[in-house]
Design a protein around this motif. Sequence first.
Motif, PDB file in Angstrom:
ATOM      1  N   ALA A 212      23.217  82.429  60.384  1.00  0.00           N
ATOM      2  CA  ALA A 212      22.225  81.668  60.408  1.00  0.00           C
ATOM      3  C   ALA A 212      21.414  81.469  59.083  1.00  0.00           C
ATOM      4  CB  ALA A 212      21.245  82.119  61.592  1.00  0.00           C
ATOM      5  N   ALA A 213      21.356  82.447  58.309  1.00  0.00           N
ATOM      6  CA  ALA A 213      20.611  82.248  57.103  1.00  0.00           C
ATOM      7  C   ALA A 213      21.423  81.626  56.265  1.00  0.00           C
ATOM      8  CB  ALA A 213      20.621  83.844  56.465  1.00  0.00           C
ATOM      9  N   VAL A 214      22.778  81.609  56.183  1.00  0.00           N
ATOM     10  CA  VAL A 214      23.910  80.849  55.315  1.00  0.00           C
ATOM     11  C   VAL A 214      23.643  79.349  55.573  1.00  0.00           C
ATOM     12  CG1 VAL A 214      26.142  80.453  54.624  1.00  0.00           C
ATOM     13  CG2 VAL A 214      25.142  82.677  54.644  1.00  0.00           C
ATOM     14  N   GLU A 346      13.776  79.386  45.871  1.00  0.00           N
ATOM     15  CA  GLU A 346      14.155  80.877  45.983  1.00  0.00           C
ATOM     16  C   GLU A 346      13.485  81.915  46.800  1.00  0.00           C
ATOM     17  OE1 GLU A 346      14.914  80.498  41.056  1.00  0.00           O
ATOM     18  OE2 GLU A 346      12.993  80.914  41.738  1.00  0.00           O
ATOM     19  N   ALA A 347      12.354  81.597  47.128  1.00  0.00           N
ATOM     20  CA  ALA A 347      11.753  82.359  48.370  1.00  0.00           C
ATOM     21  C   ALA A 347      12.248  82.222  49.477  1.00  0.00           C
ATOM     22  CB  ALA A 347      10.261  81.925  48.213  1.00  0.00           C
ATOM     23  N   LEU A 348      12.627  81.181  49.804  1.00  0.00           N
ATOM     24  CA  LEU A 348      13.537  80.843  50.974  1.00  0.00           C
ATOM     25  C   LEU A 348      14.576  81.860  50.955  1.00  0.00           C
ATOM     26  CD1 LEU A 348      12.957  77.057  51.746  1.00  0.00           C
ATOM     27  CD2 LEU A 348      12.239  78.888  53.188  1.00  0.00           C
ATOM     28  N   ARG A 349      15.547  81.669  49.909  1.00  0.00           N
ATOM     29  CA  ARG A 349      16.731  82.445  49.921  1.00  0.00           C
ATOM     30  C   ARG A 349      16.577  83.889  49.795  1.00  0.00           C
ATOM     31  NH1 ARG A 349      19.016  81.083  44.160  1.00  0.00           N
ATOM     32  NH2 ARG A 349      17.639  82.840  43.629  1.00  0.00           N
ATOM     33  N   GLU A 350      15.613  84.336  49.293  1.00  0.00           N
ATOM     34  CA  GLU A 350      15.148  85.843  49.341  1.00  0.00           C
ATOM     35  C   GLU A 350      14.982  86.249  50.795  1.00  0.00           C
ATOM     36  OE1 GLU A 350      12.535  87.104  46.204  1.00  0.00           O
ATOM     37  OE2 GLU A 350      11.917  88.838  47.401  1.00  0.00           O
ATOM     38  N   ALA A 351      14.052  85.482  51.395  1.00  0.00           N
ATOM     39  CA  ALA A 351      13.856  85.714  52.945  1.00  0.00           C
ATOM     40  C   ALA A 351      15.109  85.823  53.901  1.00  0.00           C
ATOM     41  CB  ALA A 351      12.983  84.528  53.443  1.00  0.00           C
ATOM     42  N   CYS A 352      16.276  85.063  53.173  1.00  0.00           N
ATOM     43  CA  CYS A 352      17.454  85.074  53.897  1.00  0.00           C
ATOM     44  C   CYS A 352      18.302  86.188  53.438  1.00  0.00           C
ATOM     45  CB  CYS A 352      18.247  83.644  53.856  1.00  0.00           C
ATOM     46  SG  CYS A 352      17.484  82.401  54.493  1.00  0.00           S
TER      47      CYS A 352
END
Length: 401
Positions: A212-214, A346-352
């Motif tokens: 789901a994150a990817v 980048e923050a979204l990517r980190e949350a993932c």
Amino acid sequence: MTGEMPPPVPRRATATGRLPGLDEAPWDSQVNGTRVLFGEGRLEALGSLVKDLGGTRVLVVTDPGLVKAGHADRARSALRKKSLAVAVFSGVEENPTTLHVAAGVEMARREKIDFIVGLGGGSSLDCAKGINFILTNGGEMEDYRGTNRATLPMLDSVGVPSTAGTGSEAQAYALIARAADKEKMACGDDKARFRAVILDPGLLVSVPRRVAAVAGMDAVAHAVESFVSLPADDTARMFAAEAWRLLSTELAPALGESAGEAARAGMLWGAHLAGAGIDRGMLGAAHACANPLTARHGIVHGIAVSLMLPHVVRFNGEMIAAAYADLQRRAGMTAASPHELATRVEALREACHLPATLADAGVDTSSLPAMAEEAARQWTAGFNPRPVTAADLLELYRQAA
Ligand SMILES: [Fe+2]
């Protein structure tokens, strides 16, 4: 196929509107001319939808994960309830190749099917479209590379995404990799579009968190890139901005242990609108850079785009800062500098919990020059709002390293 589309009822929302609360679902809408049935449990409507469209012998194109989760059986029983013959092709794998398409075509011919349902992530939906090309028009996938190269009619089809990601269900293009060298070929045709789409947020419940994150980061990249792509018209930007609003708000909540229906619904609708944005606009340098990462190093597409997107936003932002500010404003957010927008990605990517650098993803720097040459030849590179050369793309890879 001669089936007539039943009138959409009730029509409570349009693509320009807000996401209705789940208490208002189910609802029907039209996005870019495609009928969209939205709501928890709408997969049950698959049989009546296909029957209304004139299908009698249906090929369901899906993958083993959907079979294991029970969704393929639910689709099969919804179709059989309406006395439709069903064959399930569950051989789709990630980044489908011409071999997957050929296997699906063989089953479709054997079963004499007259309707196609794509059920799954972008790979299954793309493979369903690919099968439709070869089944109806013959030849090889390569023959359909580009736009509107199929001369004969194609079968009607329905798309049912099981992840909030590619938005393939909203697009006329199938991405099929050539089996020999894994080069992705974009094969598009107006006739390959799904006639109707079912968006059932209940399907997202069984999706593993990492998947789901990817998928979610891929959708984010679609929203951000299609908003500023060269061909994007104002409708594309409208879809993309609403997609960005929903995806950037709901991605982290949707990945939580107690993810609610509203977050899943927001992600699914947002990913669909981002797909519609691509359909009317295009993508850009983040996707151009992502394809060689996938082809050479096996980096999953959503990870590859999320590694590159912040750097592309900063690079483009030197030329189109006002456009990125417009994206933020239209999404109801404070107009940010390109750097702030990149930081938000980048923050979204980190949350993932996804890798932040190429090194984290296991890519060594020796292949960067060759990848930059390949990225410069990608179709999507030509739609980036700031012109990119192989040297520019190499610099972007180095920043991501
Ligand atoms: Fe993508």
